[in-house]
Design a protein around this motif. Structure first.
Motif, short mmCIF file in Angstrom:
data_model
loop_
_atom_site.label_atom_id
_atom_site.label_comp_id
_atom_site.label_asym_id
_atom_site.label_seq_id
_atom_site.Cartn_x
_atom_site.Cartn_y
_atom_site.Cartn_z
N MET A 1 0.82 -1.21 0.00
CA MET A 1 0.00 0.00 0.00
C MET A 1 0.86 1.26 0.00
O MET A 1 2.07 1.21 0.27
CB MET A 1 -0.93 0.02 1.22
CG MET A 1 -0.24 -0.15 2.55
SD MET A 1 -1.32 0.17 3.95
CE MET A 1 -1.28 1.95 3.97
N SER A 2 0.22 2.35 -0.32
CA SER A 2 0.91 3.63 -0.31
C SER A 2 1.29 4.01 1.12
O SER A 2 0.47 3.91 2.04
CB SER A 2 0.00 4.71 -0.90
OG SER A 2 0.57 5.98 -0.74
N GLY B 1 4.20 -9.19 -6.50
CA GLY B 1 5.35 -9.84 -5.88
C GLY B 1 6.08 -8.86 -4.98
O GLY B 1 5.88 -7.64 -5.08
N ILE B 2 6.94 -9.39 -4.13
CA ILE B 2 7.56 -8.53 -3.14
C ILE B 2 8.91 -7.96 -3.58
O ILE B 2 9.44 -7.05 -2.93
CB ILE B 2 7.73 -9.25 -1.79
CG1 ILE B 2 8.67 -10.46 -1.94
CG2 ILE B 2 6.39 -9.67 -1.24
CD1 ILE B 2 8.93 -11.17 -0.62
N HIS C 1 9.89 -0.55 0.75
CA HIS C 1 9.28 -0.82 2.05
C HIS C 1 10.27 -0.51 3.18
O HIS C 1 9.92 0.13 4.18
CB HIS C 1 8.83 -2.28 2.11
CG HIS C 1 8.45 -2.76 3.47
ND1 HIS C 1 7.23 -2.50 4.06
CD2 HIS C 1 9.16 -3.50 4.40
CE1 HIS C 1 7.18 -3.05 5.26
NE2 HIS C 1 8.33 -3.65 5.49
N LYS C 2 11.50 -0.94 3.00
CA LYS C 2 12.50 -0.72 4.03
C LYS C 2 12.88 0.75 4.17
O LYS C 2 13.28 1.19 5.26
CB LYS C 2 13.74 -1.58 3.74
CG LYS C 2 13.47 -3.08 3.89
CD LYS C 2 14.70 -3.92 3.66
CE LYS C 2 14.42 -5.40 3.92
NZ LYS C 2 15.62 -6.26 3.70
N SER C 3 12.74 1.51 3.09
CA SER C 3 13.05 2.94 3.15
C SER C 3 11.83 3.77 3.55
O SER C 3 11.93 4.99 3.72
CB SER C 3 13.57 3.43 1.80
OG SER C 3 12.54 3.37 0.82
N VAL D 1 6.92 2.81 0.55
CA VAL D 1 5.68 2.05 0.44
C VAL D 1 5.60 1.16 1.67
O VAL D 1 6.58 1.03 2.43
CB VAL D 1 5.61 1.18 -0.85
CG1 VAL D 1 5.73 2.02 -2.10
CG2 VAL D 1 6.65 0.07 -0.83
N ARG D 2 4.46 0.53 1.88
CA ARG D 2 4.32 -0.34 3.05
C ARG D 2 3.79 -1.70 2.60
O ARG D 2 2.72 -1.78 1.99
CB ARG D 2 3.37 0.29 4.07
CG ARG D 2 3.26 -0.52 5.38
CD ARG D 2 2.44 0.24 6.42
NE ARG D 2 3.05 1.54 6.72
CZ ARG D 2 2.44 2.71 6.53
NH1 ARG D 2 1.20 2.77 6.08
NH2 ARG D 2 3.08 3.84 6.83
N ILE D 3 4.56 -2.75 2.85
CA ILE D 3 4.07 -4.11 2.62
C ILE D 3 3.25 -4.49 3.85
O ILE D 3 3.80 -4.73 4.92
CB ILE D 3 5.24 -5.10 2.38
CG1 ILE D 3 6.02 -4.68 1.14
CG2 ILE D 3 4.70 -6.52 2.21
CD1 ILE D 3 7.23 -5.56 0.85
#
Length: 338
Positions: free
Chosen positions: A149-150, A221-222, A229-231, A234-236
């Motif tokens: 997600m955003s 896919g991830i 995500h790590k930065s 975005v958010r997994i």
């Protein structure tokens, strides 16, 4: 009458140890023949010129990254170039056809994901199943899909996302048919009637729109999402496997978050054109398994959020059979085309 018995009868002066020596000699000859045959049977097929590995999607996604890691190592093992060719379009159909129409000699291979199992449900194919025109070689790796997600949205749990989308229209990105079905299933399971499914050509533009806030969420896919995500861009929110992804141990599975019927794991698989000799497909599978032992390949899979598989052709065929049944049941509920 055997040669040994005849020789002994016609040569009575032959000592007993002479007869034994003849028998031993015959046994050694037979053993030599068997060993030679065994060595021939164990000979592994190897290319003597360039091999093309077709990725039927645009560069930048998990399929492309995994294919390139394996191709690099195969180039070293075979001492022949293994070139990755990206042929995107039509949800992977154009690149897939390129391999279907290639000579069945091991020099043109396909790198695909489970979306290939859904192609037969597209009207444009008129019921033709591309998998039936290909030979499974090996599943290189597996990776859970994810709901991304955003990061501009404030919530961090699946129930919060659902409540948000019940209160206002949201949109969800899809890069291929299997993610489109997951998006439709999510919308139906939580009665998100105003959810719009937006189709994209590949993962990269999806991630870009998530970062910019133009897209609420996506099922994908991830691989492309992990660095962002790590930065924090975005958010997994959840992954869709039976257990947490090794690359994302702090991210819950969708089942842990309450969406029980949500299993979705992508395999990255290699196919050859139908009619490719078994010795060739076995040789490719063996070489790919050997490539998987390389530390750099393992590191590339880890970065991509994938788990090594490197199956035999038979094992990959069984994986395809099981996924085909599961996806077939879903497409009956959520048709790809009206």
């Amino acid at each position: 009458m055997t040669f040994t018995k005849h020789f002994a009868q016609t040569n009575p002066q032959l000592p007993r140890f002479g007869v034994l020596a003849i028998r031993l000699g015959r046994a050694l000859i037979a053993t030599s023949v068997l060993c030679a045959g065994g060595a021939f049977a164990q000979t592994t097929w190897k290319p003597d010129r360039q091999v093309t590995l077709v990725v039927p999607y645009n560069p930048g996604g998990g399929t492309d990254a995994t294919a390139r890691a394996v191709a690099s190592r195969l180039t070293t093992l075979w001492n022949q170039p293994v070139v990755v060719e990206n042929i995107g379009g039509a949800d992977g159909l154009i690149g897939t056809r390129r391999v279907i129409e290639a000579a069945p000699d091991g020099y043109t291979l396909l790198f695909q994901v489970p979306s290939i199992l859904l192609m037969k449900y597209q009207r444009s194919l008129k019921g033709i199943d591309p998998v039936s025109q290909l030979t499974p070689v090996t599943a290189v790796a597996t990776s859970p899909t994810a709901l991304v997600m955003s990061a501009s949205l404030p919530f961090k749990t699946l129930p919060e996302l659902i409540a948000y989308c019940k209160a206002r229209p949201c949109n969800v990105g899809s890069g291929e048919n299997s993610s489109k079905i997951r998006a439709q299933k999510f919308s139906a399971d939580y009665e998100l009637k105003d959810m719009a499914v937006v189709n994209y050509k590949g993962t990269s533009p999806i991630v870009s729109d998530l970062v910019s806030g133009n897209l609420t969420m996506a099922f994908t896919g991830i691989t492309a999402a992990i660095p962002l995500h790590k930065s924090g861009r975005v958010r997994i929110l959840v992954t869709n496997g039976n257990q947490r992804a090794h690359a994302l141990p702090d991210v819950p599975t969708s089942m842990e978050a309450g969406w029980l019927d949500s299993y979705s794991v992508t395999w990255y698989g290699m196919f050859a054109p139908k009619g490719t000799p078994e010795a060739v497909t076995r040789g490719i599978a063996d070489a790919t398994r050997e490539a998987g032992k390389d530390v750099h390949v393992r590191e590339a899979l880890t970065v991509a959020g994938a788990e090594p598989a490197f199956t035999s052709p038979a094992e990959f065929t069984e994986m395809i059979k099981q996924d085909s049944a599961r996806l077939g049941a879903l497409v009956k509920r959520f048709p790809l085309e009206d």
